[in-house]
Design a protein around this motif. Structure first.
Motif: not given
Length: 395
Positions: A236-259
């Motif tokens: 379950w473990y993760y670590e925050q090493h810096t102050l970041g942002f939630n800039y992730r692309m979703t799976e739906l976006q990626a599926a459309l982009g890949l197609s």
């Protein structure tokens, strides 16, 4: 009143395969943080010849991540083109850096390498050299990247290519994004761009550390990589090493982009045919048509025309006439330095006269993959009538 058969300046082309790809993603176990994003990153890198790709929820986010990865911060200076969307400059401001601009080439409307060289020489004397340069490949045509890269070696700056318009474009017979002349290259997948993921962007690079930095900062500054963790008490473990942002692309976006990526070459081939059609249809009108440099194969994101010098006051009338007749013309772009925010930072009209002259006379005509020849004929006829009505040409 808007015309009932309105032709937009740009529009996405969505196929049944695209829809099926998104539906498949919807029915999968992952709507975000799944395999589609990685597949899209790898496929785009394979296409353009880059080693690492970092998908994001927009090209603006990707530009911000690129600036962060190159260490842009307070006290630094970043230079870009005034002829671009505001994101090309804002990404540096997000990091606390100062922004400046380099005027454009009057033929390509891209950052002028000669003006850049002159400005760098002055900045060196003044001790004000930039940390990063962000050339923007306007309308899909690459900047003179070889010349800019040579200057980077002389003056010590890093390079982020803003290729938001230029997925699938080539410079000196190599795909934009291959990394030969830059540190990072950023693409956009907004619906009016060459391919779309609805919203979305991607930064590509050949530098593993830059990619790692962008990926971490785009995921809230966190990591689950075992080699980066200080301890591993459980899965379950993760670590925050810096102050970041939630800039992730979703799976739906990626599926459309890949197609969509599978049809990239076809989309660009259609645009080149449309470009040639416009060249023929508009050749007798008193407008300046887009110039294409011999070193470039452009994705042709836009088809900007220029009214003749002396017709600046007629531009609004021509714009309104086209819109009223159902042609979705647009203006690309309002120079960034004359935006109120940047005027508050000390910029003013007259600072970059070539970009300002271009802005005063330009209009973008409709150009998108599904644009028909009949629609192009209609655009040309309506443009002719608009030019006559606004006294840019005689009947």
């Amino acid at each position: 009143m808007a015309h009932t058969d309105f032709i937009p300046y740009g529009r996405q082309s969505i196929s049944e395969d695209d829809i099926a790809a998104v539906v498949k993603s919807l029915r999968s176990d992952f709507l975000t943080q799944g395999p589609c994003v990685t597949e899209f990153e790898q496929a785009l890198c394979a296409k353009v010849g880059a080693r690492y790709g970092v998908a994001a929820n927009s090209a603006t986010s990707a530009l911000h991540l690129a600036c962060l990865a190159l260490g842009v911060g307070e006290g630094d200076s970043v230079w870009t083109s005034p002829n671009t969307f505001i994101a090309s400059a804002n990404c540096a401001r997000y990091c606390g850096a100062d922004v400046d601009f380099v005027d454009i080439d009057p033929r390509t409307y891209n950052m002028c390498a000669e003006k850049l060289a002159d400005k760098l020489a002055r900045a060196k004397v003044e001790g004000k050299l930039p940390k990063v340069i962000i050339p923007v490949h306007f309308a899909g045509q690459s900047c003179d990247m070889k010349a800019i890269h040579i200057l980077s070696k002389e003056y010590g700056f890093r390079i982020i290519e803003d290729a938001s318009h230029a997925i699938g474009s080539k410079y000196q017979n190599k795909y934009v994004g291959n990394g030969e002349f830059s540190d990072i290259c950023v693409f956009s997948f907004h619906p009016v761009k060459i391919i779309t993921s609805a919203e979305g962007g991607m930064a590509v690079t050949n530098d593993e550390q830059l990619a790692k930095h962008m990926r971490t900062h785009g995921a809230q500054g966190t990591t689950k990589s075992p080699e980066e963790l200080t301890q591993i008490p459980g899965d379950w473990y993760y670590e925050q090493h810096t102050l970041g942002f939630n800039y992730r692309m979703t799976e739906l976006q990626a599926a459309l982009g890949l197609s969509q990526l599978s049809r990239l070459d076809d989309f660009i081939a259609r645009r080149h045919k449309q470009f040639q059609n416009y060249q023929r249809l508009l050749k007798d009108l008193p407008v300046i048509l887009p110039y294409q440099d011999k070193d470039n194969y452009s994705s042709l994101h836009l088809f900007p025309i220029l009214l003749p010098i002396g017709n600046e006051t007629a531009r609004k009338g021509v714009f309104d006439s086209l819109r009223q007749a159902g042609v979705g013309t647009q203006v690309h772009y309002i120079p960034v330095h004359i935006q109120p925010y940047y005027q508050q930072l000390g910029f003013a009209g007259g600072d970059f006269p070539i970009a300002e002259d271009y802005y005063a006379r330009t209009l973008s005509l409709p150009l998108f993959a599904d644009l028909t020849y009949a629609q192009q004929e209609r655009v040309a006829l309506i443009l002719k009538h608009a030019l006559i009505a606004n006294r840019v040409m005689s009947a």
